[in-house]
Design an enzyme around this catalytic site. Structure first.
Site, PDB file in Angstrom:
ATOM      1  CD  GLU A 283      -3.890  -5.886   2.857  1.00 39.86           C
ATOM      2  OE1 GLU A 283      -4.761  -5.230   3.460  1.00 39.86           O
ATOM      3  OE2 GLU A 283      -2.672  -5.629   2.913  1.00 39.86           O
TER       4      GLU A 283
ATOM      5  CD  GLU B 257      -3.133  -1.040   2.090  1.00 38.02           C
ATOM      6  OE1 GLU B 257      -3.083  -0.236   3.039  1.00 38.02           O
ATOM      7  OE2 GLU B 257      -4.123  -1.767   1.868  1.00 38.02           O
TER       8      GLU B 257
HETATM    9  O1  AHR Z   1      -5.317  -6.000   6.732  1.00 41.01           O
HETATM   10  C1  AHR Z   1      -5.265  -4.881   7.554  1.00 41.01           C
HETATM   11  C2  AHR Z   1      -4.535  -3.719   6.919  1.00 41.01           C
HETATM   12  O2  AHR Z   1      -5.271  -3.244   5.832  1.00 41.01           O
HETATM   13  C3  AHR Z   1      -3.182  -4.018   6.324  1.00 41.01           C
HETATM   14  O3  AHR Z   1      -2.173  -3.951   7.265  1.00 41.01           O
HETATM   15  C4  AHR Z   1      -3.026  -2.950   5.294  1.00 41.01           C
HETATM   16  O4  AHR Z   1      -2.242  -3.363   4.213  1.00 41.01           O
HETATM   17  C5  AHR Z   1      -4.437  -2.596   4.901  1.00 41.01           C
HETATM   18  O5  AHR Z   1      -4.661  -1.244   4.959  1.00 41.01           O
END
Ligand code: AHR
Length: 500
Positions: free
Chosen positions: A295, A172
């Site tokens: 994610e 990110e």
């Molecule tokens: O999964 C939780 C968080 O969400 C992670 O650390 C991050 O990559 C995202 O913002």
């Protein structure tokens, strides 16, 4: 209400890359400490790993696990997590404002991943660190022997290289919350140079560049284009992240909207695919960049509680969403959307796996329990094998606050040719009406129904803390080239046919 689909063997979207059913362990909250790793716990094995958690992870049949972050990654020094445990430093984790003892690190993760039958999706810190540290980590993990770092790995107990194939170039990096966040061009340059160095150590790596951390980020689009412009030849995948929430509990129409959020996921994927292919065309490249949706999940229940957590604890209760039934319905729908995009989404990670926005929880009494979202994920990861077939389903649709034409019937079929098994996943999103689902199996002939289950009948706000949620049998009429089943309102269903 009626709904139908036509299932044709020749209509293949793509073979399923099992990495689509990946997940994620971040050194965050209780994912590791008191989740995966708890020496002294009655269920801990000789390595301090919770065997009850291992058993639950194995039930999910997760093939790949992303590690060690997440936001945690962007300030992590991988060297802190190797070597004798009593010599490992305790550090501040600035991402989550926790204390990190480093008692669980690279070797522990690799050993644990092996015990749950998963391969790693390793990530390198491009927030506070860069090319050298990433290349060093690849050398430590994958170089056989005879150099300082490869011999250090052997000295630390791993004679054989870890042979880690899939690597994320940072996390990110477009997010202002990220330690060491970058502009698109800063990241593009760093990611490209890091990729080149990592590949010099091991040219068999598959590399994932950071795409946008959300479609809502203002740089979405411009970020993808800038990153791919520079990194195209040196990376294989572009990442996407997306979390969904339920923001207005008092409005009864909000559930309809929530259950339509898979349309957003679909649009996000198709938008990023279009951007990858636009860069491909501009570069006159023959190479295709695929997607790693590394994610995805529902995440909102714990937001308020997290603001009250005291900083600087080891393994605090952070991001401990308790999922309810409607979350399970959305997760089922998101999984089907990922499957329908399996021609381009080759890797995906449910974020996360244990205790932190997770399907598996450990409780304060020392037990393990399964969240509502465990059930659809477990079924898709176990039964969604072989190839995904084109979806020809038809049903009435509805409109919601954000989305138009949401089909009440959400379905996808996978065909496992080796085992002659057809698996139909289907959801009825109608809140009150049953759905009479007619399946035209065309050239497939049903030999018998292997099993059929439904997940339904729970209050949409009910969760599974009491462990009572379960899949129930579902009656299916099937013979010849045809099957028919009644889908209950707000239900997740899985039909498995042995076919000829
Ligand atoms: O999964 C939780 C968080 O969400 C992670 O650390 C991050 O990559 C995202 O913002």
């Amino acid at each position: 209400m009626k709904g139908s689909t036509k299932i044709q063997p020749q209509d293949v979207i793509a073979p399923i890359d099992r990495r689509l059913y990946g997940s994620f362990i971040e050194q965050l909250g209780r994912a590791v400490y008191t989740g995966v790793y708890q020496p002294g716990h009655p269920a801990a094995d000789e390595d301090g790993f919770r065997t009850d958690v291992i058993d639950a992870v194995k039930e999910l049949n997760v093939p790949l696990i992303r590690y060690p972050g997440g936001n945690f990654l962007s300030q992590y020094r991988w060297e802190d997590g190797i070597g004798p445990k009593d010599q490992r430093p305790t550090r501040l984790d600035l991402a989550w404002r926790e204390i990190e003892t480093n008692q669980f690190g690279l070797h522990e993760f690799m050993k644990w991943a092996d015990k749950v039958n998963a391969v790693p999706n390793m990530a390198v810190n491009l927030g506070t660190r860069g090319i050298q540290e990433a290349a060093d980590l690849v050398e430590y993990c994958n170089f056989p022997k005879g150099t300082y770092l490869s011999d250090l790995r052997r000295q630390n107990g791993a004679e054989q290289p870890f042979a880690i194939k899939t690597w994320c170039l940072g996390n990110e990096m477009d997010g202002p919350w990220e330690i060491g966040a970058k502009t698109a061009s800063e990241y593009a340059h760093l990611a490209n140079e890091t990729a080149k160095a990592m590949r010099r150590v091991d040219d068999s790596l598959e590399l994932v560049a950071c795409g946008s951390s959300s479609m809502d980020n203002p740089t979405f689009g411009e970020w993808e284009e800038t990153v791919l412009d520079e990194c195209y030849d040196n990376v294989d995948y572009l990442s996407l992240h997306r979390y969904y929430g339920y923001y207005n509990d008092d409005d009864p129409t909000e559930l309809d909207n929530f259950l339509g959020k898979n349309l957003d996921l679909d649009a996000f994927i198709k938008g990023v695919v279009a951007m990858c292919d636009a860069v491909k065309a501009r570069k006159r490249s023959t190479k295709t960049i695929n997607l790693s949706f590394d994610e995805w999940n529902v995440w909102y229940h714990s937001n308020d509680a997290d603001t009250k957590v005291e900083p600087w604890q080891v393994g605090p209760h952070l991001l401990e969403d308790v999922y309810n039934f409607e979350d399970a319905l959305l997760v089922g729908s998101l999984l089907m959307t990922l499957l329908r995009n399996a021609d381009r989404v080759k890797i995906a990670c449910l974020a996360q796996l244990v205790n932190v926005i997770a399907p598996i929880m450990t409780d304060t009494n020392g037990g393990v329990w399964k969240q509502s979202i465990f059930f659809p994920f477990m079924q898709v990861a176990n039964y969604g094998q072989g190839k995904v077939l084109v979806d020809h389903s038809q049903s009435a649709t509805y409109n919601s606050r954000e989305f138009k034409d949401i089909p009440y019937l959400d379905t996808v079929t996978t065909y496992d040719e080796a085992n002659q098994t057809l698996t139909v996943f289907a959801e009825n999103k109608h809140q009150t009406d049953t759905l009479d689902f007619d399946l035209d199996l065309t050239d497939f002939t049903v030999d018998h129904v292997i099993d059929a289950t439904q997940f339904y009948g729970y209050d949409v706000k009910a969760d599974n803390r009491d462990g009572k949620m379960q899949l129930q049998p579902l009656a299916v009429n099937a013979s010849g080239h045809h099957a028919n089943v009644t889908l209950q309102p707000l239900s997740w269903n899985v039909l498995r046919f042995a076919v000829k």
